[in-house]
Design a protein around this motif. Structure first.
Motif, short mmCIF file in Angstrom:
data_model
loop_
_atom_site.label_atom_id
_atom_site.label_comp_id
_atom_site.label_asym_id
_atom_site.label_seq_id
_atom_site.Cartn_x
_atom_site.Cartn_y
_atom_site.Cartn_z
N SER A 262 0.86 -1.19 0.00
CA SER A 262 0.00 0.00 0.00
C SER A 262 0.89 1.23 0.00
O SER A 262 1.77 1.35 0.85
CB SER A 262 -0.86 0.05 1.26
OG SER A 262 -1.72 -1.06 1.33
N ARG B 191 0.99 5.27 0.48
CA ARG B 191 0.18 6.33 1.08
C ARG B 191 -0.33 7.30 0.01
O ARG B 191 0.40 7.65 -0.92
CB ARG B 191 1.03 7.08 2.13
CG ARG B 191 0.22 8.04 2.97
CD ARG B 191 0.97 8.46 4.23
NE ARG B 191 1.09 7.33 5.15
CZ ARG B 191 2.24 6.86 5.62
NH1 ARG B 191 3.36 7.42 5.27
NH2 ARG B 191 2.25 5.84 6.45
N GLY B 192 -1.58 7.69 0.16
CA GLY B 192 -2.15 8.66 -0.77
C GLY B 192 -2.90 8.00 -1.92
O GLY B 192 -3.45 8.69 -2.77
N GLN C 220 -5.90 5.84 -3.89
CA GLN C 220 -7.36 5.74 -3.76
C GLN C 220 -7.72 4.28 -3.53
O GLN C 220 -7.42 3.43 -4.36
CB GLN C 220 -8.05 6.20 -5.03
CG GLN C 220 -7.71 7.61 -5.45
CD GLN C 220 -8.15 7.84 -6.87
OE1 GLN C 220 -9.25 7.46 -7.26
NE2 GLN C 220 -7.28 8.44 -7.67
N SER D 37 -10.36 0.34 5.24
CA SER D 37 -9.10 0.97 4.91
C SER D 37 -9.07 2.40 5.45
O SER D 37 -10.09 3.01 5.69
CB SER D 37 -8.90 0.99 3.39
OG SER D 37 -8.78 -0.34 2.93
N SER D 38 -7.86 2.89 5.68
CA SER D 38 -7.68 4.25 6.17
C SER D 38 -6.46 4.83 5.48
O SER D 38 -5.85 4.17 4.65
CB SER D 38 -7.46 4.23 7.68
OG SER D 38 -6.21 3.61 7.94
N ILE D 39 -6.06 6.05 5.86
CA ILE D 39 -4.89 6.63 5.19
C ILE D 39 -3.60 5.87 5.56
O ILE D 39 -2.62 5.96 4.85
CB ILE D 39 -4.70 8.14 5.51
CG1 ILE D 39 -4.79 8.40 7.01
CG2 ILE D 39 -5.68 8.99 4.74
CD1 ILE D 39 -4.25 9.76 7.40
N ASP D 40 -3.62 5.12 6.64
CA ASP D 40 -2.39 4.44 7.07
C ASP D 40 -2.37 2.95 6.76
O ASP D 40 -1.34 2.31 6.84
CB ASP D 40 -2.19 4.60 8.59
CG ASP D 40 -1.93 6.04 8.94
OD1 ASP D 40 -1.17 6.69 8.20
OD2 ASP D 40 -2.52 6.53 9.93
N ILE E 130 -4.22 0.14 4.07
CA ILE E 130 -5.17 -0.15 2.98
C ILE E 130 -5.23 -1.65 2.77
O ILE E 130 -4.20 -2.30 2.53
CB ILE E 130 -4.76 0.58 1.68
CG1 ILE E 130 -4.70 2.09 1.92
CG2 ILE E 130 -5.75 0.26 0.56
CD1 ILE E 130 -4.15 2.89 0.75
N CYS F 244 0.61 1.44 5.10
CA CYS F 244 1.09 2.22 3.95
C CYS F 244 2.56 2.59 4.07
O CYS F 244 3.04 2.88 5.16
CB CYS F 244 0.28 3.50 3.82
SG CYS F 244 -1.44 3.20 3.40
#
Ligand SMILES: [Mn+2]
Length: 389
Positions: free
Chosen positions: A169, A171-172, A174, A181-184, A186, A191
């Motif tokens: 994964s 970061r950033g 889609q 899933s989250s920003i950290d 996926i 990430c």
């Protein structure tokens, strides 16, 4: 260097009990045609070959035959297969030696001591670092950067394009279509930042995220090709493989996205949002009888689903070629939804901590920060135990 970038085949997946071999056959036929037409120097399959770590013998045999057919379609083409987080790493190492005699590189593990072991040169064409998935905590410090540095040492003054395959994964990205899933994190992988890949690569051929995309900040060099066949109903985008061409080291890659058609598309009724149960059933009744799609009904609930809801839906699909899969029941948001029951779909979508919080709320307990971090630690330890088994 010209190569075909694909990933996330998820062979052996059963979609709500339906066997998907026919769809994978159709995918393979299309990829073989693309290979014959374009004669790429390499085919990269960047992880998640199988849907589970224990694919059936039939599914493994399917993949062996697929590799042979792809090899025969253009024997000069090197084929790279790396293990993803869904795969058994060991399984992708067993036939490494015989496959190599056919220009096929199957790679289950990263070599933690020597990054060069995962680097394969295509003489006069390019350099590929083939990196399978590695559990985040077992990944050596600065691993990706060290690999890219090693490729550049091999490259020296040759000026060959440098391609890095990775199943992770970034970061950033889609992550539409990946639950929980989250920003950290996926799809269950923590990430990594793009900066961890360092400098000096021409293209990063990523696998793991099923939506095809350029990674933000990657200067048109870092790409998820996406899954060629939809794995879940939430993958509401077209599925494809990416044909990439790079003139020489430092040149911008050019990419042609080639759509893969599925004879059994995944269709949600309604396509966006939800309808009442009766309205959704009507949409299914009106669905063309000659369309062999998989069907999910998106139903908004104010109360409980009617008794025999699934039977009613199966009946509405009778005499049609479509394959009814499930009712995705979404509860209407009310101001007071604590102590309300959850639907099965809601339960499946919730993260462990959400369930624990709900349980604490319902039973009048205080789920404070300390309890939350203890809980997270326990979940992490469990996940680790699962991976080591
Ligand atoms: Mn996947």
């Amino acid at each position: 260097m010209k190569f075909l970038h694909t990933s996330d085949w998820h062979l052996g997946q059963q979609l709500y009990g339906y066997d998907r071999t026919e769809e994978h056959d159709a995918m393979l036929r299309q990829i073989i045609e693309i290979v014959k037409e374009n004669e790429p120097d390499a085919l990269l399959i960047s992880g998640d070959i199988y849907h589970s770590t224990t694919p059936s013998k039939e599914v493994q045999q399917w993949f062996v035959n697929a590799l042979m057919q792809l090899h025969n379609a253009y024997a000069e083409m090197k084929i790279f297969v790396t293990a993803g987080n869904h795969d058994s790493q060991k399984l992708h190492e067993i036939f490494k030696s015989p496959w190599e005699t056919l220009n096929i590189h199957e790679i289950g593990y990263i070599d933690k001591e020597d990054p060069e072991k995962n680097i394969i040169e295509l003489p006069g064409k390019g350099i590929v670092a083939a990196l399978p998935y590695c559990y985040e905590r077992n990944l050596p410090d600065d691993y990706y950067r060290k690999v890219v540095e090693a490729t550049n040492q091999i490259n020296n003054s040759q000026g060959l394009p440098v391609v890095v395959m990775a199943h992770t994964s970034v970061r950033g990205s889609q992550f539409e279509g990946h639950d929980n899933s989250s920003i950290d994190n996926i799809g269950g992988i923590e990430c990594v930042g793009l900066e961890e890949f360092g400098e000096g690569y021409d293209y990063v051929a990523l696998g793991h995220i099923h939506k095809p995309q350029w990674v933000h900040g990657g200067d048109g060099r870092v790409r998820y090709c996406g899954s060629p066949v939809a794995v879940s109903f939430d993958e509401k985008f077209s599925h494809s493989v990416s044909l990439v061409e790079i003139g020489k080291h430092g040149e911008k890659p050019s990419v042609k996205v080639i759509e893969i058609e599925n004879p059994h598309p995944l269709v949600s009724l309604p396509a966006d949002g939800t309808k009442s149960f009766d309205e959704a059933i009507q949409l299914l009744k009106d669905f063309p009888s000659d369309n062999p799609a998989y069907i999910r009904l998106n139903v908004e609930l104010t109360d409980a689903l009617p008794a025999l809801a699934n039977e009613t839906a199966s009946k509405a699909a009778e005499g049609k070629q479509c394959r009814f899969c499930l009712i995705n029941a979404v509860r209407q948001q009310t101001s007071d939804n604590t102590a309300k029951s959850m639907t099965i779909a809601e339960f499946q979508k919730a993260t462990p901590i959400e369930i624990a919080k709900r349980y604490a709320d319902d039973s009048g307990k205080v789920f404070d920060d300390e309890l939350q971090s203890l809980f997270n630690e326990a979940v992490q330890a469990l996940n680790e135990e699962k991976r080591n088994n």
